[in-house]
Structures are given as structure tokens and as C-alpha cells.
Write an enzyme that holds these catalytic residues in place. Structure first.
Site, PDB file in Angstrom:
ATOM      1  N   GLU A 256       4.289  -7.680  13.631  1.00 56.61           N
ATOM      2  CA  GLU A 256       3.470  -8.092  14.765  1.00 56.61           C
ATOM      3  C   GLU A 256       2.948  -9.508  14.601  1.00 56.61           C
ATOM      4  O   GLU A 256       2.476 -10.116  15.554  1.00 56.61           O
ATOM      5  CB  GLU A 256       2.319  -7.107  15.012  1.00 56.61           C
ATOM      6  CG  GLU A 256       1.425  -6.848  13.835  1.00 56.61           C
ATOM      7  CD  GLU A 256       1.881  -5.718  12.918  1.00 56.61           C
ATOM      8  OE1 GLU A 256       1.010  -4.973  12.457  1.00 56.61           O
ATOM      9  OE2 GLU A 256       3.081  -5.587  12.632  1.00 56.61           O
TER      10      GLU A 256
ATOM     11  N   ARG B  36       0.822  -1.221   0.000  1.00 51.83           N
ATOM     12  CA  ARG B  36       0.000   0.000   0.000  1.00 51.83           C
ATOM     13  C   ARG B  36       0.849   1.261   0.000  1.00 51.83           C
ATOM     14  O   ARG B  36       0.424   2.299  -0.492  1.00 51.83           O
ATOM     15  CB  ARG B  36      -1.002  -0.031   1.152  1.00 51.83           C
ATOM     16  CG  ARG B  36      -2.123  -1.062   0.911  1.00 51.83           C
ATOM     17  CD  ARG B  36      -2.998  -1.251   2.130  1.00 51.83           C
ATOM     18  NE  ARG B  36      -2.278  -1.793   3.260  1.00 51.83           N
ATOM     19  CZ  ARG B  36      -2.128  -3.100   3.520  1.00 51.83           C
ATOM     20  NH1 ARG B  36      -2.646  -3.990   2.729  1.00 51.83           N
ATOM     21  NH2 ARG B  36      -1.456  -3.504   4.564  1.00 51.83           N
TER      22      ARG B  36
END
Length: 181
Positions: free
Chosen positions: A106, A69
Site C-alpha cells: 500500500e 512479524r
């Protein structure tokens, strides 16, 4: 405010259009999907305008867009500023030779790559652009790559920040622009 826009700021557009999905990609995670923001011409325009202002203020002479993105929004910012963009790719997407940097997200372990030839980054002042700042691992890895290639990262601009994950602290106090979150 742009008189043709219904959004007075990127934060307003993000609040109105970001789709929030619970328990994706894993349980306990609230995923903030920017696809509706990117698909809305007025929202996209205000996001790009504010990211461009930050990159200009940081003194960018090149944008680094992070896969994937960050490519979308980084390309629009680079075009708006009349400068080039470096696509910082996920491992295995570029032909050799490449510079590679492993990092932790994460969710998993990953690696980023940039071309080792064909783009001279020596002395370039790069602003890294991505959609979300979470743990900061991706931005730190991209910074390390650009510095190994002779460039310097003069700032970071992201659309959203997940503050609870502490990514900001990993950026070493470098200039950071966050539009929402």
C-alpha cells in the site's frame, strides 16, 4: 477458555491491547501496532493458540512466516504444531541463490525471497502467517515463491485485516483465518 487467561479469545486480546496510531507511516493511515499484544504473555498465548488451530485445520505440514512479524508469530505456531517454518524474507536478507518475487504494497514496491537451495518445498502444504492482511500483495508474492519452489499454499492465517484495502479478494478464495480487525 484457558482458566489462567484473562482473554476468552484473540479478538478480545487484540481489542484490549492493540495500539492504534493515526497518520503513520503516512498521513491518512491508521497503524495498528501489535507490539503490546506480543509483549503480553496471555494475549500472545491466545493469539498463537487460535492461529495454530487454523493452520492445523488447513492441513499445514509447514508454516511460512513473512518478514518480520510473521516470523515471530509463525515460529510460535510452527513450534506449537511440531512442524518447521520457512522464513519468507525481504529482498537482500538471504545469501544467494534465492528465488525472488516483486510485489506492490500500500506504500511502495518491494520483493520477497526464499532460499533456492537447502529447503525442499516440493509437495509441502504451507500455511502462510502474517500480522496484517492489507492489499494482499505480500501474501500473493509469498504464495508465488512457494509454488515456484514446488510447494502449495493451503491457507492463510493473519492476526488483523484491513478490509477496506481488499486483500482478501486477491487470495483467490483460499482458506483464510483472521483473528481480529
Amino acid at each position: 477458555m484457558d482458566p489462567t487467561s484473562s482473554y476468552s479469545s484473540a479478538a478480545e486480546a487484540l481489542e484490549a491491547l492493540t495500539r492504534r496510531v493515526a497518520d503513520f507511516p503516512e498521513e491518512g493511515v491508521l497503524f495498528e501496532d501489535l507490539t503490546p499484544v506480543l509483549a503480553d504473555a496471555e494475549a500472545l498465548a491466545v493469539v498463537i493458540r487460535e492461529l495454530s488451530a487454523a493452520a492445523r485445520d488447513f492441513g499445514a505440514d509447514m508454516i511460512g512466516g513473512l518478514d518480520a512479524r510473521g516470523f515471530l508469530i509463525g515460529s510460535a505456531v510452527a513450534y506449537d504444531l511440531g512442524i518447521g517454518i520457512l522464513a519468507v524474507r525481504k529482498k537482500g536478507k538471504l545469501p544467494p541463490p534465492v528465488l525472488s518475487e516483486e510485489y506492490s504494497t500500500e506504500y511502495s514496491e518491494a520483493a520477497l525471497e526464499i532460499p533456492a537451495e537447502g529447503i525442499d518445498l516440493r509437495g509441502k502444504r504451507v500455511v502462510l502467517i502474517d500480522d496484517v492482511l492489507a492489499t494482499g500483495g505480500t501474501l500473493v508474492a509469498a504464495t508465488n515463491l512457494i509454488e515456484r519452489a514446488g510447494g502449495s499454499v493451503v491457507g492463510y492465517a493473519v492476526v488483523l485485516e484491513v478490509k477496506a484495502l481488499g486483500g482478501r479478494e486477491r487470495l483467490g478464495g483460499a482458506p483464510l483465518a483472521v483473528l481480529g480487525g
